[in-house]
Motif scaffolding. Sequence first.
Motif, short mmCIF file in Angstrom:
data_model
loop_
_atom_site.label_atom_id
_atom_site.label_comp_id
_atom_site.label_asym_id
_atom_site.label_seq_id
_atom_site.Cartn_x
_atom_site.Cartn_y
_atom_site.Cartn_z
N CYS A 38 17.86 23.11 -42.89
CA CYS A 38 16.47 22.77 -42.58
C CYS A 38 16.16 22.90 -41.10
O CYS A 38 15.13 23.44 -40.72
N GLU A 39 17.04 22.42 -40.26
CA GLU A 39 16.73 22.42 -38.82
C GLU A 39 17.09 23.74 -38.16
O GLU A 39 16.76 23.96 -37.00
N SER A 46 18.76 17.31 -43.59
CA SER A 46 17.43 16.70 -43.69
C SER A 46 16.88 16.99 -45.08
O SER A 46 17.08 18.08 -45.61
N ARG A 76 24.68 7.43 -29.63
CA ARG A 76 23.45 7.62 -30.43
C ARG A 76 23.63 8.61 -31.57
O ARG A 76 22.68 8.90 -32.27
N LEU A 114 25.79 10.14 -35.00
CA LEU A 114 26.77 10.00 -36.07
C LEU A 114 26.83 11.33 -36.81
O LEU A 114 25.87 12.11 -36.79
N MET A 142 18.40 8.78 -43.10
CA MET A 142 17.10 9.18 -42.57
C MET A 142 15.99 8.80 -43.56
O MET A 142 16.19 8.84 -44.77
N TYR A 166 9.61 25.52 -39.15
CA TYR A 166 8.57 25.04 -40.06
C TYR A 166 7.39 24.37 -39.35
O TYR A 166 6.43 23.95 -39.98
N GLU A 178 14.95 9.50 -28.40
CA GLU A 178 14.27 9.96 -29.63
C GLU A 178 14.68 9.11 -30.83
O GLU A 178 15.84 8.99 -31.16
N ILE A 179 13.68 8.54 -31.46
CA ILE A 179 13.95 7.73 -32.66
C ILE A 179 13.34 8.40 -33.90
O ILE A 179 13.83 8.27 -35.01
N ILE A 180 12.23 9.15 -33.64
CA ILE A 180 11.55 9.87 -34.72
C ILE A 180 11.31 11.31 -34.25
O ILE A 180 10.94 11.53 -33.10
N GLY A 189 9.13 14.74 -35.80
CA GLY A 189 8.29 15.19 -36.90
C GLY A 189 7.33 16.28 -36.47
O GLY A 189 7.38 16.76 -35.33
N GLY A 231 4.78 15.45 -41.63
CA GLY A 231 5.74 14.40 -41.93
C GLY A 231 6.67 14.18 -40.76
O GLY A 231 6.58 14.86 -39.74
N PHE A 232 7.56 13.22 -40.91
CA PHE A 232 8.53 12.97 -39.83
C PHE A 232 9.82 12.41 -40.38
O PHE A 232 9.91 12.05 -41.57
N GLY A 233 10.82 12.38 -39.53
CA GLY A 233 12.11 11.79 -39.90
C GLY A 233 12.46 10.69 -38.91
O GLY A 233 12.41 10.89 -37.70
N LEU A 234 12.80 9.52 -39.46
CA LEU A 234 13.24 8.41 -38.61
C LEU A 234 14.74 8.23 -38.83
O LEU A 234 15.19 8.12 -39.96
N GLY A 235 15.48 8.22 -37.75
CA GLY A 235 16.91 7.94 -37.85
C GLY A 235 17.11 6.44 -38.07
O GLY A 235 16.79 5.64 -37.22
O1 4AD Z 1 14.63 15.33 -35.10
P1 4AD Z 1 15.39 15.56 -36.35
O2 4AD Z 1 16.49 16.56 -36.32
O3 4AD Z 1 14.28 15.97 -37.42
C1 4AD Z 1 14.49 16.36 -38.70
O4 4AD Z 1 15.54 16.37 -39.27
C2 4AD Z 1 13.20 16.65 -39.42
N1 4AD Z 1 13.52 17.51 -40.58
C3 4AD Z 1 12.52 15.38 -39.82
C4 4AD Z 1 11.22 15.56 -40.54
O5 4AD Z 1 10.27 16.00 -39.95
N2 4AD Z 1 11.17 15.25 -41.81
O6 4AD Z 1 15.98 14.19 -36.90
C5 4AD Z 1 15.14 13.11 -37.15
C6 4AD Z 1 15.71 11.83 -36.57
C7 4AD Z 1 15.89 11.86 -35.06
O7 4AD Z 1 14.69 11.55 -34.40
C8 4AD Z 1 16.95 10.79 -34.86
O8 4AD Z 1 16.37 9.50 -34.88
C9 4AD Z 1 17.80 10.93 -36.10
O9 4AD Z 1 17.03 11.61 -37.07
N3 4AD Z 1 19.03 11.70 -35.83
C10 4AD Z 1 20.26 11.16 -35.75
N4 4AD Z 1 20.68 9.89 -35.86
C11 4AD Z 1 22.01 9.65 -35.74
N5 4AD Z 1 22.93 10.62 -35.52
C12 4AD Z 1 22.55 11.92 -35.41
N6 4AD Z 1 23.48 12.86 -35.22
C13 4AD Z 1 21.16 12.23 -35.52
N7 4AD Z 1 20.45 13.37 -35.47
C14 4AD Z 1 19.16 13.04 -35.66
#
Ligand code: 4AD
Length: 463
Positions: free
Chosen positions: A167-168, A208, A239, A241, A246, A364, A386-388, A390, A430-434
Amino acid sequence: MATRRIAEILRNAQPQEQVTIKGWVRTARELKEFTFVEVNDGSFLANLQVVLDGSLANYDTLLQEITTGASVEISGVLVESPAKGQRIELKASEVRVYGGADPETYPLQKKRHSFEFLRTIGHLRSRTNTIGAVFRVRNACAAAIHQFFQERGFLWVHTPIITANDCEGAGELFSVTSFNLKNIPLTPQQTVDYTQDFFGKPAYLTVSGQLEAEIMAMAFRDVYTFGPTFRAENSNTSRHLAEFWMIEPEMAFCDLEGNMQLAEEFLKFVFASVLEACPEDMEFFNQRINNTVLETAQNIIHNQFERITYTEAIRLLEKADKKFEYPVNWGLDLQSEHERYLAEDLFKKPVIVTDYPVEIKAFYMRLSDDEKTVRAMDVLAPNIGEIIGGSQREERLEILEKRIQAQGMNPEDLWWYLELRRYGTVPHAGFGLGFERLVQFMTGMSNIRDVIPFPRAPLTIEF
Ligand code: 4AD
Ligand code: MG
Protein backbone atom coordinates in the motif's frame (compact mmCIF):
# COMPACT_ATOMS: atom_id res chain seq x y z
CA MET A 1 -19.34 -16.23 47.28
CA ALA A 2 -18.70 -14.57 43.92
CA THR A 3 -15.23 -13.17 43.53
CA ARG A 4 -15.04 -9.41 43.24
CA ARG A 5 -12.47 -7.36 41.36
CA ILE A 6 -10.20 -5.18 43.45
CA ALA A 7 -10.92 -2.04 41.39
CA GLU A 8 -14.59 -2.32 42.14
CA ILE A 9 -13.98 -3.03 45.84
CA LEU A 10 -11.64 -0.08 46.29
CA ARG A 11 -14.05 2.23 44.50
CA ASN A 12 -17.40 1.14 45.89
CA ALA A 13 -17.32 -1.36 48.72
CA GLN A 14 -18.23 -0.52 52.30
CA PRO A 15 -16.95 -1.79 55.66
CA GLN A 16 -18.72 -4.93 56.95
CA GLU A 17 -19.12 -6.42 53.46
CA GLN A 18 -17.97 -10.01 53.04
CA VAL A 19 -15.82 -10.43 49.93
CA THR A 20 -13.63 -12.91 48.11
CA ILE A 21 -10.73 -11.78 45.94
CA LYS A 22 -8.27 -13.60 43.69
CA GLY A 23 -4.94 -12.21 42.61
CA TRP A 24 -1.18 -12.11 43.06
CA VAL A 25 0.76 -11.01 46.12
CA ARG A 26 2.77 -7.85 45.57
CA THR A 27 4.33 -7.72 49.03
CA ALA A 28 3.93 -9.37 52.41
CA ARG A 29 5.06 -7.56 55.56
CA GLU A 30 5.22 -9.59 58.73
CA LEU A 31 4.69 -7.80 62.06
CA LYS A 32 4.48 -9.27 65.53
CA GLU A 33 0.86 -10.38 65.62
CA PHE A 34 -0.26 -10.08 62.07
CA THR A 35 0.93 -9.80 58.49
CA PHE A 36 0.00 -7.21 55.88
CA VAL A 37 -0.36 -8.59 52.38
CA GLU A 38 -0.77 -6.35 49.33
CA VAL A 39 -2.80 -8.12 46.64
CA ASN A 40 -3.26 -7.02 43.03
CA ASP A 41 -5.56 -8.55 40.43
CA GLY A 42 -4.69 -6.28 37.49
CA SER A 43 -7.95 -4.35 37.65
CA PHE A 44 -6.54 -1.36 39.51
CA LEU A 45 -3.30 0.47 40.12
CA ALA A 46 -3.58 0.25 43.91
CA ASN A 47 -3.43 -3.03 45.80
CA LEU A 48 -5.98 -4.19 48.29
CA GLN A 49 -4.36 -4.51 51.69
CA VAL A 50 -5.17 -7.76 53.43
CA VAL A 51 -4.59 -8.35 57.13
CA LEU A 52 -3.69 -11.88 58.14
CA ASP A 53 -4.30 -12.27 61.84
CA GLY A 54 -1.99 -14.54 63.84
CA SER A 55 -5.11 -16.37 65.04
CA LEU A 56 -5.81 -17.80 61.54
CA ALA A 57 -5.79 -21.60 61.60
CA ASN A 58 -2.91 -22.16 59.18
CA TYR A 59 -1.09 -18.90 59.94
CA ASP A 60 2.43 -20.30 60.17
CA THR A 61 2.34 -22.30 56.94
CA LEU A 62 0.67 -19.37 55.20
CA LEU A 63 3.55 -17.10 56.08
CA GLN A 64 5.91 -19.49 54.31
CA GLU A 65 3.76 -19.56 51.17
CA ILE A 66 2.55 -15.98 50.90
CA THR A 67 5.51 -14.35 49.21
CA THR A 68 5.78 -11.80 46.41
CA GLY A 69 4.38 -13.32 43.21
CA ALA A 70 2.25 -16.05 44.81
CA SER A 71 -1.32 -16.51 43.55
CA VAL A 72 -4.02 -16.39 46.21
CA GLU A 73 -7.74 -16.50 46.93
CA ILE A 74 -8.75 -14.66 50.06
CA SER A 75 -12.13 -14.27 51.74
CA GLY A 76 -12.94 -12.07 54.67
CA VAL A 77 -14.66 -8.95 55.83
CA LEU A 78 -13.87 -5.40 54.80
CA VAL A 79 -12.96 -3.03 57.59
CA GLU A 80 -12.11 0.64 57.73
CA SER A 81 -8.39 1.02 57.33
CA PRO A 82 -6.47 2.88 60.02
CA ALA A 83 -3.59 3.29 57.56
CA LYS A 84 -3.08 6.48 55.59
CA GLY A 85 -4.00 6.58 51.91
CA GLN A 86 -6.53 3.75 51.87
CA ARG A 87 -10.16 3.70 52.81
CA ILE A 88 -10.68 0.02 53.49
CA GLU A 89 -8.75 -3.19 53.98
CA LEU A 90 -9.64 -6.84 54.06
CA LYS A 91 -9.49 -8.83 57.27
CA ALA A 92 -8.88 -12.37 56.05
CA SER A 93 -10.79 -15.32 57.43
CA GLU A 94 -9.83 -17.84 54.74
CA VAL A 95 -6.75 -17.93 52.59
CA ARG A 96 -5.84 -20.31 49.80
CA VAL A 97 -2.50 -20.21 48.02
CA TYR A 98 -2.78 -21.56 44.48
CA GLY A 99 0.86 -21.30 43.46
CA GLY A 100 3.85 -20.10 45.41
CA ALA A 101 6.76 -18.06 44.01
CA ASP A 102 10.24 -18.74 45.32
CA PRO A 103 11.48 -15.39 46.67
CA GLU A 104 15.05 -16.44 45.88
CA THR A 105 14.37 -16.61 42.14
CA TYR A 106 11.24 -14.51 41.47
CA PRO A 107 12.59 -11.75 39.19
CA LEU A 108 10.26 -8.97 40.38
CA GLN A 109 11.57 -7.47 43.58
CA LYS A 110 10.03 -4.70 45.60
CA LYS A 111 12.49 -2.14 44.19
CA ARG A 112 11.93 -0.24 40.95
CA HIS A 113 13.14 -2.11 37.89
CA SER A 114 14.28 -0.41 34.71
CA PHE A 115 12.08 -0.79 31.62
CA GLU A 116 15.05 -2.35 29.82
CA PHE A 117 15.21 -5.07 32.44
CA LEU A 118 11.44 -5.56 32.37
CA ARG A 119 11.60 -6.13 28.60
CA THR A 120 13.77 -9.17 29.28
CA ILE A 121 10.96 -10.66 31.39
CA GLY A 122 8.03 -9.90 29.12
CA HIS A 123 6.08 -12.78 30.61
CA LEU A 124 6.08 -11.14 34.07
CA ARG A 125 6.29 -7.41 33.47
CA SER A 126 2.51 -6.88 33.31
CA ARG A 127 2.53 -7.51 37.06
CA THR A 128 4.30 -4.20 37.69
CA ASN A 129 2.56 -0.91 38.45
CA THR A 130 3.66 0.97 35.34
CA ILE A 131 3.21 -1.74 32.73
CA GLY A 132 -0.09 -2.72 34.33
CA ALA A 133 -1.30 0.87 34.06
CA VAL A 134 -0.14 1.07 30.42
CA PHE A 135 -2.19 -1.94 29.39
CA ARG A 136 -5.29 -0.72 31.21
CA VAL A 137 -4.97 2.61 29.39
CA ARG A 138 -4.34 0.76 26.12
CA ASN A 139 -7.55 -1.18 26.67
CA ALA A 140 -9.52 1.99 27.48
CA CYS A 141 -8.13 3.63 24.34
CA ALA A 142 -9.25 0.71 22.16
CA ALA A 143 -12.73 0.77 23.70
CA ALA A 144 -12.99 4.55 23.17
CA ILE A 145 -11.92 4.22 19.54
CA HIS A 146 -14.63 1.70 18.80
CA GLN A 147 -17.17 3.80 20.66
CA PHE A 148 -16.21 6.91 18.69
CA PHE A 149 -16.69 5.25 15.32
CA GLN A 150 -19.70 3.15 16.25
CA GLU A 151 -21.55 6.22 17.56
CA ARG A 152 -20.93 7.91 14.21
CA GLY A 153 -22.20 5.00 12.13
CA PHE A 154 -18.82 3.77 10.86
CA LEU A 155 -18.65 0.09 9.98
CA TRP A 156 -15.70 -1.83 11.46
CA VAL A 157 -14.24 -3.80 8.56
CA HIS A 158 -11.68 -6.57 8.85
CA THR A 159 -9.02 -6.16 6.23
CA PRO A 160 -6.58 -8.97 5.48
CA ILE A 161 -3.26 -9.58 7.20
CA ILE A 162 -1.90 -11.41 4.16
CA THR A 163 -2.05 -9.25 1.04
CA ALA A 164 -0.57 -9.03 -2.43
CA ASN A 165 -0.11 -5.24 -2.40
CA ASP A 166 2.37 -2.80 -0.93
CA CYS A 167 0.00 0.00 0.00
CA GLU A 168 2.66 2.52 0.91
CA GLY A 169 4.95 1.56 -1.98
CA ALA A 170 7.90 1.86 0.38
CA GLY A 171 9.04 -1.74 -0.02
CA GLU A 172 9.07 -2.38 3.71
CA LEU A 173 7.42 -5.78 3.39
CA PHE A 174 7.66 -9.06 5.23
CA SER A 175 6.96 -11.78 2.72
CA VAL A 176 4.84 -14.83 3.41
CA THR A 177 6.02 -18.29 2.45
CA SER A 178 3.84 -21.35 2.08
CA PHE A 179 5.88 -24.37 2.95
CA ASN A 180 4.13 -27.05 4.91
CA LEU A 181 6.50 -28.99 7.09
CA LYS A 182 4.16 -32.00 7.17
CA ASN A 183 4.49 -32.43 3.42
CA ILE A 184 8.23 -32.12 3.31
CA PRO A 185 10.05 -35.37 4.07
CA LEU A 186 12.87 -33.74 5.96
CA THR A 187 16.07 -35.67 6.26
CA PRO A 188 19.17 -34.12 7.80
CA GLN A 189 20.45 -33.56 4.25
CA GLN A 190 17.34 -31.76 3.01
CA THR A 191 16.76 -28.09 3.60
CA VAL A 192 13.54 -26.13 3.42
CA ASP A 193 13.24 -23.51 0.71
CA TYR A 194 12.12 -20.50 2.69
CA THR A 195 11.86 -18.35 -0.44
CA GLN A 196 8.77 -20.13 -1.80
CA ASP A 197 5.85 -17.76 -2.05
CA PHE A 198 2.21 -18.01 -1.02
CA PHE A 199 0.87 -21.06 -2.94
CA GLY A 200 2.58 -19.86 -6.10
CA LYS A 201 1.96 -16.13 -5.78
CA PRO A 202 3.93 -13.45 -3.96
CA ALA A 203 2.28 -12.38 -0.72
CA TYR A 204 3.17 -10.12 2.16
CA LEU A 205 2.11 -9.14 5.64
CA THR A 206 0.05 -5.99 5.25
CA VAL A 207 1.63 -2.58 5.86
CA SER A 208 -1.81 -0.92 5.91
CA GLY A 209 -5.43 -1.93 5.42
CA GLN A 210 -6.18 1.26 3.54
CA LEU A 211 -6.64 -0.03 -0.01
CA GLU A 212 -9.05 -2.72 1.18
CA ALA A 213 -10.78 -0.16 3.43
CA GLU A 214 -11.31 1.99 0.32
CA ILE A 215 -13.11 -0.96 -1.30
CA MET A 216 -15.42 -1.18 1.71
CA ALA A 217 -15.96 2.60 1.85
CA MET A 218 -17.24 2.44 -1.74
CA ALA A 219 -20.18 0.38 -0.43
CA PHE A 220 -20.66 1.46 3.18
CA ARG A 221 -19.52 5.12 2.98
CA ASP A 222 -17.86 5.31 6.39
CA VAL A 223 -15.70 2.43 7.60
CA TYR A 224 -12.71 1.85 9.84
CA THR A 225 -10.14 -0.84 10.39
CA PHE A 226 -8.45 -1.68 13.68
CA GLY A 227 -5.86 -4.37 13.28
CA PRO A 228 -2.20 -5.33 13.20
CA THR A 229 0.11 -4.03 10.49
CA PHE A 230 3.71 -4.90 9.72
CA ARG A 231 6.74 -3.00 8.50
CA ALA A 232 10.08 -4.57 7.72
CA GLU A 233 11.74 -1.44 8.90
CA ASN A 234 15.06 -2.21 10.53
CA SER A 235 14.96 0.92 12.62
CA ASN A 236 15.90 0.75 16.25
CA THR A 237 14.05 3.79 17.51
CA SER A 238 11.72 4.45 20.40
CA ARG A 239 8.85 5.13 17.93
CA HIS A 240 9.02 2.16 15.54
CA LEU A 241 7.84 -1.40 15.75
CA ALA A 242 7.90 -4.15 13.12
CA GLU A 243 4.36 -5.12 14.19
CA PHE A 244 2.01 -2.39 15.33
CA TRP A 245 -1.72 -1.78 15.40
CA MET A 246 -3.34 0.77 13.17
CA ILE A 247 -6.78 2.40 13.11
CA GLU A 248 -7.75 3.49 9.61
CA PRO A 249 -11.03 5.31 9.00
CA GLU A 250 -12.03 5.76 5.35
CA MET A 251 -14.89 7.99 4.25
CA ALA A 252 -16.64 8.25 0.91
CA PHE A 253 -17.96 11.71 -0.10
CA CYS A 254 -15.29 13.33 2.04
CA ASP A 255 -12.41 15.69 1.31
CA LEU A 256 -9.24 16.67 3.16
CA GLU A 257 -11.10 19.23 5.26
CA GLY A 258 -13.55 16.59 6.54
CA ASN A 259 -10.65 14.23 7.15
CA MET A 260 -8.80 16.77 9.31
CA GLN A 261 -11.94 17.51 11.24
CA LEU A 262 -12.52 13.83 11.96
CA ALA A 263 -8.91 13.31 13.08
CA GLU A 264 -9.13 16.19 15.53
CA GLU A 265 -12.52 15.19 16.96
CA PHE A 266 -11.29 11.63 17.23
CA LEU A 267 -8.19 12.43 19.28
CA LYS A 268 -10.17 14.77 21.54
CA PHE A 269 -12.78 12.09 22.16
CA VAL A 270 -10.27 9.35 22.92
CA PHE A 271 -8.29 11.50 25.37
CA ALA A 272 -11.44 12.59 27.21
CA SER A 273 -12.73 9.02 27.41
CA VAL A 274 -9.49 7.61 28.78
CA LEU A 275 -9.21 10.36 31.40
CA GLU A 276 -12.67 9.39 32.54
CA ALA A 277 -12.10 5.63 32.43
CA CYS A 278 -8.62 5.50 34.00
CA PRO A 279 -8.14 8.59 36.21
CA GLU A 280 -5.85 6.82 38.70
CA ASP A 281 -3.59 5.39 36.01
CA MET A 282 -3.34 8.75 34.23
CA GLU A 283 -2.52 10.47 37.52
CA PHE A 284 0.15 7.84 38.10
CA PHE A 285 1.77 8.52 34.71
CA ASN A 286 1.76 12.21 35.46
CA GLN A 287 3.50 11.67 38.79
CA ARG A 288 5.93 8.94 37.88
CA ILE A 289 6.59 8.93 34.15
CA ASN A 290 6.15 12.40 32.70
CA ASN A 291 4.76 15.39 34.57
CA THR A 292 3.17 16.85 31.43
CA VAL A 293 0.78 13.94 30.84
CA LEU A 294 -2.34 15.53 32.34
CA GLU A 295 -1.58 18.98 30.94
CA THR A 296 -1.10 17.47 27.49
CA ALA A 297 -4.42 15.65 27.74
CA GLN A 298 -6.23 18.89 28.67
CA ASN A 299 -4.42 20.69 25.87
CA ILE A 300 -5.61 18.10 23.32
CA ILE A 301 -9.18 18.19 24.58
CA HIS A 302 -9.59 21.96 24.78
CA ASN A 303 -7.34 23.60 22.18
CA GLN A 304 -7.79 23.67 18.45
CA PHE A 305 -5.03 21.87 16.59
CA GLU A 306 -2.76 24.08 14.49
CA ARG A 307 -3.10 23.68 10.72
CA ILE A 308 -0.29 24.60 8.34
CA THR A 309 0.78 23.56 4.87
CA TYR A 310 4.03 21.74 4.22
CA THR A 311 5.30 24.85 2.45
CA GLU A 312 4.61 26.94 5.56
CA ALA A 313 6.24 24.27 7.71
CA ILE A 314 9.41 24.46 5.64
CA ARG A 315 9.43 28.27 5.96
CA LEU A 316 9.04 27.99 9.77
CA LEU A 317 11.80 25.40 10.01
CA GLU A 318 14.14 27.56 7.91
CA LYS A 319 13.51 30.45 10.30
CA ALA A 320 13.98 28.30 13.43
CA ASP A 321 16.71 29.30 15.85
CA LYS A 322 17.62 25.65 16.21
CA LYS A 323 20.30 23.56 14.53
CA PHE A 324 18.82 20.48 12.91
CA GLU A 325 20.76 17.35 12.13
CA TYR A 326 18.90 16.80 8.83
CA PRO A 327 18.58 19.41 6.07
CA VAL A 328 15.40 21.44 5.60
CA ASN A 329 14.49 22.06 2.02
CA TRP A 330 11.26 22.21 0.02
CA GLY A 331 10.89 18.72 -1.46
CA LEU A 332 12.60 16.83 1.37
CA ASP A 333 10.53 14.84 3.83
CA LEU A 334 10.21 16.15 7.38
CA GLN A 335 12.32 14.23 9.86
CA SER A 336 11.23 13.41 13.38
CA GLU A 337 13.32 16.30 14.80
CA HIS A 338 11.51 18.74 12.47
CA GLU A 339 8.10 17.35 13.38
CA ARG A 340 8.85 17.58 17.06
CA TYR A 341 10.16 21.12 16.76
CA LEU A 342 6.88 22.23 15.18
CA ALA A 343 4.58 20.48 17.66
CA GLU A 344 6.70 20.74 20.82
CA ASP A 345 8.69 23.95 20.61
CA LEU A 346 6.79 26.18 18.23
CA PHE A 347 3.07 25.50 18.60
CA LYS A 348 3.07 23.42 21.81
CA LYS A 349 0.10 21.40 20.59
CA PRO A 350 -0.76 19.01 17.76
CA VAL A 351 -0.08 20.41 14.31
CA ILE A 352 -1.73 19.17 11.13
CA VAL A 353 0.60 19.60 8.17
CA THR A 354 -1.04 19.37 4.75
CA ASP A 355 -0.18 19.49 1.06
CA TYR A 356 3.15 17.67 0.88
CA PRO A 357 5.23 17.45 -2.30
CA VAL A 358 3.97 14.75 -4.62
CA GLU A 359 7.40 13.08 -4.86
CA ILE A 360 7.60 12.13 -1.19
CA LYS A 361 4.10 10.73 -0.72
CA ALA A 362 2.28 7.54 -1.72
CA PHE A 363 0.66 7.02 -5.14
CA TYR A 364 -2.93 7.10 -3.87
CA MET A 365 -2.94 10.68 -2.58
CA ARG A 366 -4.96 13.20 -4.56
CA LEU A 367 -2.93 15.45 -6.82
CA SER A 368 -3.60 19.17 -6.34
CA ASP A 369 -4.15 21.62 -9.19
CA ASP A 370 -0.56 22.90 -8.81
CA GLU A 371 0.57 19.34 -9.73
CA LYS A 372 3.41 19.78 -7.25
CA THR A 373 1.61 18.79 -4.06
CA VAL A 374 -0.87 16.18 -2.92
CA ARG A 375 -3.78 16.50 -0.49
CA ALA A 376 -1.91 14.77 2.31
CA MET A 377 -2.10 15.40 6.02
CA ASP A 378 0.12 14.34 8.89
CA VAL A 379 -0.85 15.03 12.49
CA LEU A 380 2.27 15.81 14.52
CA ALA A 381 2.15 15.46 18.28
CA PRO A 382 4.43 16.91 20.96
CA ASN A 383 6.92 14.27 22.24
CA ILE A 384 6.01 11.86 19.47
CA GLY A 385 6.15 13.49 16.04
CA GLU A 386 3.90 11.89 13.43
CA ILE A 387 0.98 10.15 15.07
CA ILE A 388 -1.45 10.16 12.12
CA GLY A 389 -0.84 10.01 8.39
CA GLY A 390 -3.67 10.41 5.90
CA SER A 391 -4.96 12.06 2.75
CA GLN A 392 -7.75 12.69 0.35
CA ARG A 393 -7.49 9.88 -2.22
CA GLU A 394 -7.03 10.19 -5.98
CA GLU A 395 -10.49 9.35 -7.33
CA ARG A 396 -9.75 10.23 -11.00
CA LEU A 397 -8.90 7.14 -13.06
CA GLU A 398 -6.41 8.59 -15.56
CA ILE A 399 -4.46 10.57 -13.00
CA LEU A 400 -4.29 7.60 -10.66
CA GLU A 401 -3.00 5.37 -13.47
CA LYS A 402 -0.27 7.88 -14.22
CA ARG A 403 0.70 8.15 -10.55
CA ILE A 404 0.98 4.39 -10.22
CA GLN A 405 3.20 4.22 -13.28
CA ALA A 406 5.31 7.17 -12.16
CA GLN A 407 6.11 5.29 -8.96
CA GLY A 408 7.35 2.29 -10.92
CA MET A 409 4.38 0.16 -9.93
CA ASN A 410 2.34 -1.97 -12.29
CA PRO A 411 -1.28 -0.76 -12.75
CA GLU A 412 -2.31 -4.34 -13.56
CA ASP A 413 -1.49 -5.42 -10.03
CA LEU A 414 -3.97 -2.84 -8.80
CA TRP A 415 -6.70 -3.46 -11.41
CA TRP A 416 -9.36 -3.80 -8.69
CA TYR A 417 -8.27 -0.53 -7.09
CA LEU A 418 -8.53 1.20 -10.47
CA GLU A 419 -11.98 -0.27 -11.09
CA LEU A 420 -13.24 1.55 -8.02
CA ARG A 421 -12.53 4.70 -10.06
CA ARG A 422 -14.29 3.28 -13.10
CA TYR A 423 -17.54 2.40 -11.35
CA GLY A 424 -19.16 5.01 -9.17
CA THR A 425 -16.05 6.87 -8.14
CA VAL A 426 -16.38 9.55 -5.52
CA PRO A 427 -14.10 11.92 -3.59
CA HIS A 428 -12.96 10.11 -0.48
CA ALA A 429 -10.44 10.44 2.31
CA GLY A 430 -9.06 8.68 5.33
CA PHE A 431 -6.14 8.36 7.70
CA GLY A 432 -4.12 5.92 9.74
CA LEU A 433 -3.41 6.35 13.44
CA GLY A 434 -0.56 4.37 14.94
CA PHE A 435 -2.17 2.84 18.02
CA GLU A 436 1.06 2.41 20.00
CA ARG A 437 2.11 5.99 19.25
CA LEU A 438 -1.24 7.12 20.63
CA VAL A 439 -0.75 5.08 23.81
CA GLN A 440 2.77 6.47 24.11
CA PHE A 441 1.51 10.01 23.66
CA MET A 442 -1.18 9.48 26.26
CA THR A 443 0.94 7.81 28.94
CA GLY A 444 4.21 9.69 28.40
CA MET A 445 6.08 6.39 28.08
CA SER A 446 9.33 7.01 26.28
CA ASN A 447 9.77 3.69 24.47
CA ILE A 448 7.14 2.23 22.16
CA ARG A 449 8.20 -1.30 23.20
CA ASP A 450 6.70 -0.65 26.62
CA VAL A 451 3.18 0.11 25.37
CA ILE A 452 2.53 -3.13 23.46
CA PRO A 453 2.35 -6.44 25.35
CA PHE A 454 4.63 -8.34 22.99
CA PRO A 455 6.86 -5.95 21.04
CA ARG A 456 8.18 -7.02 17.67
CA ALA A 457 11.26 -5.06 16.78
CA PRO A 458 14.71 -5.96 15.53
CA LEU A 459 16.28 -8.41 18.01
CA THR A 460 13.21 -8.64 20.22
CA ILE A 461 11.26 -11.78 19.56
CA GLU A 462 11.09 -13.88 22.67
CA PHE A 463 7.68 -15.55 22.42
O1 4AD B 1 1.86 7.27 7.65
P1 4AD B 1 1.57 5.82 7.45
O2 4AD B 1 2.60 4.99 6.79
O3 4AD B 1 0.21 5.80 6.64
C1 4AD B 1 -0.43 4.71 6.15
O4 4AD B 1 -0.12 3.57 6.33
C2 4AD B 1 -1.71 5.07 5.44
N1 4AD B 1 -2.06 3.95 4.54
C3 4AD B 1 -2.79 5.37 6.43
C4 4AD B 1 -4.10 5.75 5.82
O5 4AD B 1 -4.22 6.79 5.24
N2 4AD B 1 -5.11 4.91 5.94
O6 4AD B 1 1.21 5.15 8.85
C5 4AD B 1 0.17 5.65 9.63
C6 4AD B 1 0.60 5.78 11.08
C7 4AD B 1 1.77 6.72 11.30
O7 4AD B 1 1.33 8.06 11.37
C8 4AD B 1 2.32 6.23 12.63
O8 4AD B 1 1.56 6.73 13.71
C9 4AD B 1 2.07 4.73 12.54
O9 4AD B 1 1.08 4.53 11.57
N3 4AD B 1 3.29 4.00 12.16
C10 4AD B 1 4.02 3.25 13.01
N4 4AD B 1 3.88 2.99 14.31
C11 4AD B 1 4.79 2.17 14.90
N5 4AD B 1 5.82 1.60 14.25
C12 4AD B 1 6.00 1.83 12.92
N6 4AD B 1 7.01 1.23 12.28
C13 4AD B 1 5.09 2.69 12.25
N7 4AD B 1 4.95 3.12 10.97
C14 4AD B 1 3.87 3.91 10.94
MG1 MG C 1 3.36 8.61 7.36
